[in-house]
Design an enzyme around this catalytic site. Structure first.
Site, PDB file in Angstrom:
ATOM      1  N   ASP A  29      -8.880  -7.512  -1.031  1.00  0.00           N
ATOM      2  CA  ASP A  29      -7.985  -6.743  -0.166  1.00  0.00           C
ATOM      3  C   ASP A  29      -8.789  -5.956   0.873  1.00  0.00           C
ATOM      4  OD1 ASP A  29      -6.065  -5.062   0.974  1.00  0.00           O
ATOM      5  OD2 ASP A  29      -5.024  -4.771  -0.930  1.00  0.00           O
ATOM      6  N   SER A  83       0.823  -1.192   0.000  1.00  0.00           N
ATOM      7  CA  SER A  83       0.000   0.000   0.000  1.00  0.00           C
ATOM      8  C   SER A  83       0.869   1.259   0.000  1.00  0.00           C
ATOM      9  CB  SER A  83      -0.959  -0.001   1.174  1.00  0.00           C
ATOM     10  OG  SER A  83      -0.444  -0.655   2.301  1.00  0.00           O
ATOM     11  N   HIS A  94      -4.432  -8.526   0.357  1.00  0.00           N
ATOM     12  CA  HIS A  94      -3.363  -7.540   0.341  1.00  0.00           C
ATOM     13  C   HIS A  94      -2.036  -8.275   0.193  1.00  0.00           C
ATOM     14  CE1 HIS A  94      -2.012  -3.455   0.975  1.00  0.00           C
ATOM     15  NE2 HIS A  94      -1.038  -3.927   1.731  1.00  0.00           N
TER      16      HIS A  94
END
Length: 142
Positions: free
Chosen positions: A85, A1, A117
């Protein structure tokens, strides 16, 4: 991220110096991210990033959002995302891919239907490496 955000942010500010970018499950807009991430994560993310409900912080988020600056990205992008995710929702990748393509930027998008994720399944991680290799070879052959 964070790495995905940095890849997008780098492409918005340094696209003229780069041949392209690879982004995995990155935040494309902190405001939409906060609205769409799992509810149990919001308070912790607000403590970490800032509270998008505060007008001053919201202005910062608007200024630094790759999505708001996507017109500055002129080089090819590879975007990869896990459909499940819970941290960075698929909508973050969907919206940046749509904007890039709308601007005529070559954009590859790989959505892993059975990942969250990160890409933890060996077959998916192997495919990720293969796709990145093909994408980067194409960029550096130009």
């Amino acid at each position: 991220s964070y790495g995905g955000y940095m890849s997008l942010a780098s492409m918005t500010f340094y696209s003229d110096r780069l041949v392209g970018g690879v982004e995995r499950y990155g935040i494309s807009d902190f405001i939409s991210f906060m609205a769409n991430t799992e509810a149990y994560r919001r308070d912790n993310r607000r403590a970490e990033y800032g509270d998008e409900r505060d007008p001053k912080m919201r202005a910062v988020f608007e200024r630094i959002a790759p999505l708001k600056n996507v017109g500055k990205i002129t080089k090819p992008m590879l975007v990869m995302q896990g459909a499940n995710d819970p941290r960075v929702p698929q909508s973050e990748s969907d919206q940046v891919v749509a904007a890039l393509r709308n601007n005529g930027v070559e954009t590859w998008y790989v959505l892993y239907a059975d990942e969250g994720h990160g890409f933890l399944k060996k077959a998916n991680n192997d495919l990720r490496r293969e796709v990145e290799t093909v994408f980067l070879r194409k960029l550096f052959a130009q």
